[in-house]
Each structure stands twice: as structure tokens, then as C-alpha cells.
Design a protein around this motif. Structure first.
Motif, PDB file in Angstrom:
ATOM      1  N   VAL A 104       0.830  -1.207   0.000  1.00 29.44           N
ATOM      2  CA  VAL A 104       0.000   0.000   0.000  1.00 29.44           C
ATOM      3  C   VAL A 104       0.866   1.261   0.000  1.00 29.44           C
TER       4      VAL A 104
ATOM      5  N   PHE B 153      -5.869   3.251  -0.704  1.00 28.08           N
ATOM      6  CA  PHE B 153      -5.376   1.938  -1.112  1.00 28.08           C
ATOM      7  C   PHE B 153      -5.476   0.915   0.022  1.00 28.08           C
TER       8      PHE B 153
ATOM      9  N   ALA C 128       2.675   1.651  -3.342  1.00 23.54           N
ATOM     10  CA  ALA C 128       1.752   2.076  -4.397  1.00 23.54           C
ATOM     11  C   ALA C 128       1.436   3.563  -4.280  1.00 23.54           C
TER      12      ALA C 128
END
Length: 433
Positions: free
Chosen positions: A45, A87, A48
């Protein structure tokens, strides 16, 4: 709900509460008893969010470049934090299991995103209250069709306050309205203008008030002056101290859209110069009953709008002999001189020089013009340019002042700059002595 709309997003308890909730939400999204979640989900997460933010940075700052100056690094950091929360919500909900775990994960995400948005807002002070952020309609707003028509008896004089007596039933606050200004000469596609009419405008006989044309920044919109710019509050305060008198303010659209940067010139990017120097004044003369003496007109703006105001003052001193440049740039720009000349002037550097305020100030004299340059004391990006413009304007014969206001490149500076300089502006435009 008025109490809710008036809650401050800049100071007081709301920023503290939202920040605390955001921190708690972040802890929920990051921390779990599951080793698998901690060693796999969280790194994925976070990675990203970093990658997407970095791509966004590269696109905005290196490829697209919609803004002439780089966005503060802190803005990208808060955007990354918000993305990480978005996310993380699904894997955290799956890890938490059950309805309550899912609900807690969603609320945690909302808290983090809200805190991120709040801290972005704190960088610019664009939305001072909850009502501003939610787009709450002001009680002072009226339809343009409800603006009183021209009256037969008017009051004129310089200064206007020396011949004006307010009626006993005069309102204590002005009105806000909006209108579409036809681009008859320019064909520029502009958004509706926001208009402030002081209490005295609604009197009969009506005093013929001076005009202030204001411009927002980029990105931005005319209503920014009503939100972060605190236009109505500033003008109402001034009117209460001067028997209902204040300038009629027309916040015109100088960009055409939030993201556009047409440089406030006539070019393939849009004929903003003609729109502001011809279409806007012509419409004001025909649609509003005001002082038509251009010596009593002024133009001002923040950031891009500040640059635009000195462009109008140097290219059209007969229309706007008075200006208020709030944190403007040293020249109109798309990021650098070469790109600006290529995209807006077809590579013709002489055409750029012919309209560039700094070049005009070095080649012409403006003995009948006056203005004030205002910049944040912590605005290290814009302060050198404002100082250079002030020196050039003074050398060109303008009656100018240079003022620093505590703060950076934000509405805290621009709203305070307007408030501080309004008495000077009113004196200069013949409203008060």
C-alpha cells in the motif's frame, strides 16, 4: 446550521479534531495483529501510494506543467497520505473481518483523507470555514435580475463621502450576485463574474461608486475571492465605517477555467487582454450604475491575478490607472520564457516584450498611475519578483508602495492585503478623503 457553516477550518478546534482523527485512522489502517498484513499489505500500500504520487508529480511538474511555479512538496506529501489511506481500506477491511471491522476501516480512511485535505487547505487558506468548503450559499446572495435598476437621482463628488448622507434605513451589509459578461470584442470564453454591491448601491438617490475589478489566481475561479479572499466581509466592514460606501467590485474571470493559463494576453490561448480591457468595462458601464470616470477605477488580483493586474495597468493605463498586485509574478509565464514565447506568441520574442510589464516599465513613463505591491513576508518564491516590479514601477513614474504581510503564498496574505490597502484604494479612487 449556520453555526456549522461558520466553523473555522484554519484555527480553533476543528483542525485539531480532524488531525487527531486522521492520526487515529492512520494507526488503524497501518497496525494489525496479523503478521501477514504488516509484512505484505502495508508495504504494498505504501509503495503504491509513493509510486502514484511520484507519477503525478512527474506529469504535473515535468510534462503537463499547468502551473507556472512548482507545487509545494508538502502538498504532494499530503496527497500521498490520502492515496495510501484509499489503497489500504480494502485490505484492512478484509483483514479486520466482519461488519464492524469493515465500518472501522472505511471510517479510518475517511478520517485520513479528511485530514490530508485539511492540511492541503492550511497551505493556502482557500476555504476558511466549513461553509466555504461545502459551497454553502451566502444569505447576502441575490439574483442579478433582482439588482435595482438605474435611478434618476444620483450623488456625485470627489471625495464622494463629502457629499453623501446615508438614509436612515440603509442596510448594514452589501449583496453578492453573479452575471455573465459577454465577450463581444474578445470572443473569450469566460465564466460568470462575481459581483459585490455595497449598501449604498441600493439607496435612492444612489451615489456613483468607484469600481474595483478583481482577478483570481491559477488554478482558481472568481468565487475564490468570496471564500478565501473574504471579499464580502472586508467590503462590508469598510462600508459600515463609511456610511454604506465601498467600491462596486466585479470579480471577472481571467483564465476561462480553473486549470487554464492564458497569460492575460491576446493569444491563441485566449483573448484575455481584450476581454478585461474592453468587454468587462463596457459591460460594467451598461449593466451597473457606477462612476464611469476611469480615474476612479482600479484593478487587482492575487498570484496570476496580481500579474494580470500589473499587465492591465501597464498596457491599459487609461482604463486601469490604479492597481493592487497581490503576490504577482515578475512576468506572465508558462514556466519559463522560451516556453511562454513559443506557445503564446508563436516564437516571436518581440511580441512578448511589447506587452510584458517589466519591459514596458523600462521604456515608458506612467505619471498618472498608482499601485501597491503586496507579498507574504515568507513567500521567498514571489518576493524577489515583487520587489523588482516595485523598483521598476517607481522608476517609471508610478506612485507605488511595496508592502509585506505576514505569511506565504496564501489567502491569508491576499485577504489581509486587500483589507489593509482598501482605505488607500478608496482614497485613490475618490471615494473617501
Amino acid at each position: 446550521m449556520e453555526w456549522f457553516d461558520s466553523l473555522s477550518l484554519i484555527d480553533g478546534p476543528v483542525p485539531v479534531i480532524v488531525s487527531v482523527l486522521g492520526a487515529l485512522g492512520g494507526l488503524w489502517l497501518l497496525v494489525s495483529r496479523s503478521r501477514r498484513y504488516a509484512t505484505r499489505a502495508v508495504p504494498i500500500v505504501v509503495t503504491a501510494a509513493i509510486v502514484v504520487t511520484a507519477i503525478g508529480y512527474a506529469v504535473v511538474e515535468k510534462v503537463w506543467r499547468p502551473f507556472p511555479d512548482p507545487i509545494e512538496t508538502s502538498i504532494y506529501v499530503w496527497i500521498g497520505v490520502g492515496l495510501a489511506a484509499l489503497f489500504a481500506v480494502i485490505p484492512r477491511a478484509v483483514n479486520a473481518r466482519g461488519v464492524l471491522g469493515t465500518l472501522a476501516s472505511v471510517l479510518a480512511m475517511v478520517f485520513v483523507v479528511a485530514a490530508s485535505a485539511l492540511h492541503v487547505n492550511l497551505e493556502f487558506d482557500a476555504y476558511p470555514t466549513v461553509g466555504n468548503a461545502l459551497g454553502a450559499e451566502s444569505a447576502a446572495r441575490i439574483q442579478f435580475s433582482d439588482v435595482p435598476a438605474a435611478v434618476e437621482q444620483t450623488v456625485t463628488g470627489t471625495p464622494l463621502d463629502s457629499v453623501w448622507t446615508a438614509p436612515a434605513d440603509l442596510a448594514t451589509a452589501g449583496k453578492i450576485t453573479s452575471a455573465s459578461i459577454p465577450a463581444t470584442a474578445s470572443n473569450f470564453t469566460a465564466r460568470d463574474a462575481e459581483i459585490y454591491l455595497p449598501p449604498a448601491y441600493f439607496a435612492d438617490p444612489r451615489p456613483l461608486l468607484p469600481v474595483l475589478v478583481l482577478l483570481a489566481g491559477q488554478p482558481g475561479a472568481p468565487e475564490d475571492w468570496l471564500n478565501g479572499g473574504k471579499l464580502a466581509e472586508t467590503m462590508d466592514d469598510f462600508a459600515r465605517d463609511h456610511a454604506g460606501l465601498a467600491p462596486v467590485v466585479v470579480v471577472a474571470d481571467g483564465t476561462g477555467s480553473s486549470m487554464a493559463n492564458p497569460l492575460c494576453v491576446d493569444s491563441p490561448l485566449g483573448n484575455v487582454d481584450t476581454y478585461l480591457s474592453r468587454d468587462v468595462p463596457d459591460w460594467i458601464d451598461s449593466a451597473l450604475q457606477v462612476d464611469r470616470n476611469r480615474a476612479h477605477w482600479a484593478i487587482g488580483g492575487l498570484s496570476y491575478g496580481g500579474t494580470c493586474s500589473i499587465q492591465m495597468a501597464t498596457n491599459h493605463p487609461d482604463v486601469y490607472p490604479t492597481f493592487l498586485d497581490l503576490s504577482g509574478q515578475r512576468e506572465p509565464t508558462l514556466g519559463d520564457r522560451d516556453r511562454t514565447v513559443q506557445q503564446a506568441f508563436g516564437g516571436n520574442s518581440a511580441a512578448f516584450t511589447a506587452i510584458n510589464p517589466l519591459d514596458l516599465l523600462k521604456s515608458r513613463q506612467y505619471p498618472d498611475s498608482a499601485g501597491i505591491f503586496v507579498v507574504g513576508s515568507d513567500d521567498n518564491d514571489y518576493k524577489p519578483g515583487q520587489q523588482e516590479m516595485y523598483d521598476a514601477a517607481k522608476a517609471a513614474g508610478m506612485d507605488v508602495q511595496y508592502v509585506e504581510v505576514p505569511g506565504g503564498h496564501s489567502f491569508a496574505v491576499w485577504s489581509e492585503g486587500l483589507r489593509r490597502e482598501l482605505p488607500w484604494l478608496a482614497t485613490r479612487t475618490g471615494l473617501i478623503s
